[in-house]
Design an enzyme around this catalytic site. Structure first.
Site, PDB file in Angstrom:
ATOM      1  N   SER B 250       0.804  -1.222   0.000  1.00 37.31           N
ATOM      2  CA  SER B 250       0.000   0.000   0.000  1.00 37.31           C
ATOM      3  C   SER B 250       0.839   1.276   0.000  1.00 37.31           C
ATOM      4  O   SER B 250       1.924   1.345   0.559  1.00 37.31           O
ATOM      5  CB  SER B 250      -0.900   0.009   1.228  1.00 37.31           C
ATOM      6  N   ARG B 297       0.443   7.997  -8.264  1.00 40.97           N
ATOM      7  CA  ARG B 297       0.888   6.656  -8.645  1.00 40.97           C
ATOM      8  C   ARG B 297       1.499   6.595 -10.039  1.00 40.97           C
ATOM      9  O   ARG B 297       2.485   5.895 -10.250  1.00 40.97           O
ATOM     10  CB  ARG B 297      -0.304   5.711  -8.550  1.00 40.97           C
TER      11      ARG B 297
END
Lengths: 250, 594, 216
Positions: B250, B297
């Site tokens: 994560s 990301r």
């Protein structure tokens, strides 16, 4: 290990709930970091037994493959394990795969664990909110309470604790550690606590908490390290207080 | 008044939220799911859920959350509904809190918030490192409560095959297959909400769960539901490589202070911990000083690819970089990140509290999905609604971490009442649809099963799937080159042709997982083409979609939503303008203040 | 909330009663019994005097039935019912708790059979007037002696594990730490009872009175 380049897997199979179990053995090419799921996928891609017989792919439940969905629990070398986290290099060969024995087999390694979800209903394992409309923030909670409750909330309903429990069998429909632990979780929450009594009452029904005989296998088998025996003890205390003292002091 | 009947397909966060809302409205709802809903893929979400509650005194507002989301998505999202979502987010957190989600707490007993990628604020509420699991369970419990009070009927272990669409093009129910008896049946409904999640399986290995095949979306696409922005695929920068699955590490690991680095000398064979600071290259911090390890990301993923493939600085020459949390105290790690660190430890046998983790990007999320309108999650086919990852609405060209959970719950919460309203507005409901409509659909699906099960093929579905995954991962993820995309499409078409000659190694009639997988595979192949061709068409770089031959965002030509349509068995692309009425597009940069 | 025991709670209450009777009065009686029998370690006469005292308490029959025989019968009888509903699996899961679970069932059965025999020989055949000599005579039979050792050890073990179980199953030892302490307590009790029990049997068998120096 018979051959460093091979993984030998023996699977206990059963074509349907009423079928007769039988074993099949497979030889798979070894690769680094293999787990039991990879073995089952290898078999699906080339379903041929070690003797060269063509067969069908093996039915099994799986989903997340990272031990949070609870699907792929099975008996691996006789032990209740999650297939996704069972690394081949850490298992004795031949690797024996069997379905859980305490739940009805659907086919091969897939079993029906509906009993657990029905049990969650029985004990009213939820916070009865008034509605999803805006009612402001939830109750405040001490970090300490959260830290105690959080591990309990990680139960994945895999059924391992029921599988290893000597009190769960054909003669005895014990509700099992996972459910008891969920009751503890909900009774711990400030809103949940308002309805603690009805959950406890459900836990004292036949097959309830009284059927625990303290073998403590559950806590050893739990893949999420949930302190199940603490939960059972805590719920035992709440239960007898309600059953024995409740009628005296209300 | 006629009692409407609504079906929800998919029991993840969005599906459960929709179900709760419908049950609350007093309307009966049938909930279909392949797996018991508690085992849905939402459990895999780790880091948290965003809401600008401003509980750290940083001056955070829902507008800033909105702005971060639009900016992070490179201005491709239609803005009004995103704004509504961000405004609703604090209320969603409150609701989840009331449902008993064990969010982490501050000493004052309030919810704690952490930082996540793409923002400067502590905006992410979290429950350890298993927030998705906790949220899903909270909704699952509420649904179970409604189920025990007979407002919800669950159909678990059923796979959706197709919608039942009448002569007027209106959806009147679904056709589904029982995964045990393999029985194909139709179920009438006045409205159907699809919350069928991600499409990871078309990339072979991804961070998604096994059921995330996109099969339902693809089946609906082939029945006329448009598919939007399919080419936008999020590749998560940090995953643990594995042959069966790429397990997510994560973003919260970085949110809590985790640092990404490689040895300056790729030939350095010393254990990571004995490499001195001066000989480490913290490339994210170096290249993006403002956001550092918390760049969005797509940026982090491309940076890691650049380090490995262009700079040739991967650890020991391999496709991996270090994600290091060893400098954080064990106590903090155990309290805030235990769940995810445990995954690493369990699957690799190495303790990440002691050794830096080796990670590499992995396909993670589809920003694209079924086209829905910008008011109430309705698709272009009347009676069909969609919510959650399977629709395209909220994340533009790139999703920010911890925004998916909020979009699932918001979208599901919107779709439920919308479907009720639609169903109540119908003059004639499913009950007045002729039985022939259902019977025809059932027959059509039975015939598909028969064709698959007939024993004259030679192709193994698992092999086709593996080849599909390989080609998609190689050509349609991080870096997209038109020539390669064309190669990929040729390959997929070859696979489609081979799919026609499939040979099932299991032809039994009970719990036949092979048959089910083969059905999904057919749909996966079609959806893979939608993604690939969409990427081929879009000659620019935006968010997660990166073409080195077209390295800039091109608002003049491409500030448009891709809308794929199925016409006579062919994929056609249309484009429509993006609603940018709230925040005018500006350049998206994370190496400086925005 | 006012409560009356509902039908569905019967099972719970019976089970709790089984657990409770195991400690009080059965466990408590075992402690008393070992204590009064340990007078044999002083002298034959002291034993007989103690025995005489117990045989002449007021309401003796009522006390015996209410506090000893009925609770024991219930604990043993219900225990067998519980035993039949469990299914041991130590071969698959050879963990300490699981071993204790299984041995608790066997020792319970042995103890129950033994106590039946013990009552028959010492209470029934002697018409409640057992003396040192009666016991001594009985133990000349090697089978009786062996059974006596086995019975004493089985009862002691069963009580020790029972105390651990009791503390866990009533939530008095709730945390892992407390349960560990409860385990230690159970082990200590079991061990102490075993030692004292064996010493008492040896006393009768060998006419051995290590504390007779008091009387000199």
């Amino acid at each position: 290990m018979p051959d460093a380049k091979e993984v030998i897997v023996r699977v206990k199979r059963q074509v349907s709930p009423k079928g007769t179990p039988y074993w099949e053995e497979f030889a798979l090419p070894w690769r680094p970091a293999m787990n039991v799921i990879i073995c089952l996928r290898d078999i699906a891609e080339n379903p041929v037994t070690r003797e060269g017989q063509r067969t069908t792919p093996i039915s099994y439940d799986s989903n997340c493959l990272e031990e949070v969905c609870g699907s792929c629990a099975m008996l691996i070398n006789g032990k209740a394990r999650m297939a996704c986290s069972a690394l081949v290099d850490k298992l004795d060969q031949p690797i024996r795969l069997e379905p859980f024995s305490k739940f009805p087999v659907v086919r091969d390694l897939a079993v029906d664990r509906q009993f657990m979800f029905e049990s969650l209903k029985r004990v009213k394992s939820w916070i009865p909110i008034d509605g999803t409309y805006d009612l402001g923030e939830g109750p405040r909670m001490a970090p300490e309470t959260q830290e105690k409750a959080y591990p309990l909330s990680r139960c994945i309903s895999c059924g391992s604790c029921l599988e290893v429990c000597p009190q769960v069998n054909d003669n005895n429909k014990f509700i099992g550690a996972a459910i008891i632990s969920q009751v503890r979780l909900f009774n711990m929450h400030p809103t949940g606590a308002m309805h603690a009594k009805e959950r406890i009452a459900a836990l004292m029904e036949p097959g309830g908490i009284q059927d625990c005989a303290n073998a403590q296998n559950c806590v050893k088998a739990c893949p999420k390290d949930i302190p199940l025996t603490e939960s059972i003890a805590e719920m035992n205390r709440q239960a007898w207080k309600q059953a024995l003292v409740g009628w005296l002091v209300g | 008044m006629r009692q409407p009947k609504i079906i929800v397909v998919g029991g993840g966060l969005a599906g459960l939220m929709a179900t709760i809302r419908i049950a609350e409205a007093g309307v009966s709802v049938d909930l279909f799911s392949i797996v018991p809903v508690k085992r849905s893929h939402s459990v895999c979400a780790q880091g948290g859920i965003n809401a600008a509650k401003n509980q750290k005194g940083e001056g955070d507002t829902t507008w800033k959350h909105f702005d971060d989301t639009i900016y992070g998505g490179d201005f491709l999202a239609n803005q009004p509904l995103v704004r509504r979502m961000c405004e609703a987010a604090p209320g969603i957190i409150d609701l989840l809190d009331r449902m008993g989600v064990m969010f982490n707490r501050t000493p004052e007993g309030l919810l704690d918030y952490r930082r996540f990628g793409g923002t400067m604020y502590h905006r992410t509420a979290f429950a350890g490192a298993t927030t998705g699991q906790q949220l899903l369970y909270a909704l699952d419990e509420q649904v179970r409560r409604h189920e025990s009070e007979d407002r919800v009927k669950k159909y678990e272990g059923q796979t959706f095959l197709s919608a039942v669409i009448d002569g007027g093009g209106v959806c009147r129910g679904i056709c589904a297959m029982d995964l045990r008896s393999m029985e194909v049946k139709t179920y009438p409904a006045d409205a159907v909400i699809f919350c069928t999640g991600g499409i990871g399986a078309i990339f072979g290995r991804s961070t998604n769960s096994v059921v995330c095949t996109g099969s339902a979306q693809s089946a609906l696409f082939q029945q006329g539901v448009d598919y939007a922005n399919g080419e936008f695929i999020q590749v998560h920068p940090t995953a643990i490589p594995g042959e069966d699955k790429l397990r997510l590490m994560s973003e919260s690991a970085r949110g809590e202070g985790g640092r990404v680095w490689v040895p300056k000398n790729p030939a350095d064979t010393r254990p990571a911990r004995s490499i001195p600071e001066a000989e480490r290259f913290y490339f994210l911090e170096d290249w993006y000083p403002k956001y550092g390890n918390l760049v969005p990301r797509d940026i982090a993923t491309r940076a890691i690819h650049r380090i490995v493939y262009q700079e040739r600085l991967g650890i020991a020459g391999q496709a991996a970089v270090y994600l290091d949390v060893t400098h954080i105290s064990r106590e903090v790690l155990d309290r805030k990140l235990e769940g995810i660190l445990e995954i690493y430890e369990k699957f690799l046998g190495v303790d990440p509290r002691e050794e830096p983790m080796k990670v590499f990007p992995a396909m993670h999320y589809t920003m694209g999905g079924m086209w829905v309108n910008s008011e109430d999650q309705a698709t272009n086919v009347p009676g069909i609604f969609a919510a959650g990852e399977c629709e395209y609405q909220y994340h533009g060209a790139n999703r920010l971490g911890a925004n998916s959970l909020v979009s699932c719950i918001f979208g599901g919460g919107l779709a439920g009442p919308a479907a009720v309203k639609y169903a109540r507005s119908l003059e004639k409901g499913a009950e007045s649809t002729s039985t022939g409509v259902y019977e025809n659909e059932r027959k059509r699906q039975e015939e598909k099963n028969q064709a698959l099960i007939s024993p004259d093929g030679t192709e193994n579905p698992m092999t086709i799937w593996r080849e599909l995954g390989d080609v998609m991962t190689e050509h349609v993820t991080v870096t997209r080159i038109n020539k390669d995309l064309q190669t990929a499409d040729v390959k997929i078409r070859e696979l489609l042709e081979r799919y026609g000659r499939i040979n099932l190694s299991d032809r039994t009639k009970w719990s036949n997982q092979t048959l089910n997988f083969a059905r999904e595979l057919g749909n996966m192949l079609v959806l893979a083409r939608v993604v690939t061709l969409g990427a081929l068409e879009r000659n620019e770089s935006r968010g997660a979609h990166y073409k080195p031959d077209f390295p800039e965002r091109d608002d003049a030509n491409w500030l448009k939503t891709t809308r794929a349509k199925w016409r006579n068995g062919e994929i056609r692309f249309g484009y429509e303008p993006v609603d940018i009425s709230q925040i005018p597009p500006r350049a998206r940069r994370y190496d400086a203040a925005k | 909330m006012s409560r009356t025991a509902t039908r569905s709670e019967t099972d719970y209450l019976l089970r709790k009663l089984h657990s409770f009777t195991g400690v009080i009065p059965v466990g408590a009686f075992l402690a008393e019994h070992f204590w009064s029998n340990s007078y044999a370690l002083v002298s034959r006469a002291q034993y007989d005097a103690k025995s005489q005292e117990l045989q002449t308490i007021p309401f003796r029959v009522a006390v015996e039935w209410l506090f000893i025989f009925l609770p024991m019968l219930y604990h043993g009888g219900y225990g067998i019912y519980i035993w039949l509903r469990g299914k041991s699996n130590i071969s698959a899961y050879p963990w300490v708790g699981n071993w204790l679970y299984t041995t608790q069932r066997y020792t319970g059965l042995i103890a129950f059979a033994y106590i039946g025999w013990h009552l028959y020989t010492e209470r029934w055949l002697t018409h409640g007037k057992s003396t040192y000599t009666d016991v001594e005579d009985l133990l000349q039979n090697p089978y009786a002696l062996a059974f006596m050792f086995i019975g004493v050890l089985a009862s002691s073990f069963h009580l020790g594990v029972g105390i651990w179980n009791f503390l866990c199953k009533w939530g008095l030892a709730a945390t892992v730490k407390a349960q560990r302490a409860a385990g230690a307590l159970g082990a200590t009790v079991g061990f102490a009872f075993s030692v004292i029990g064996v010493l008492i049997v040896l006393s009768f068998w060998l006419n051995w009175h290590p504390f007779d120096f008091y009387l000199k």
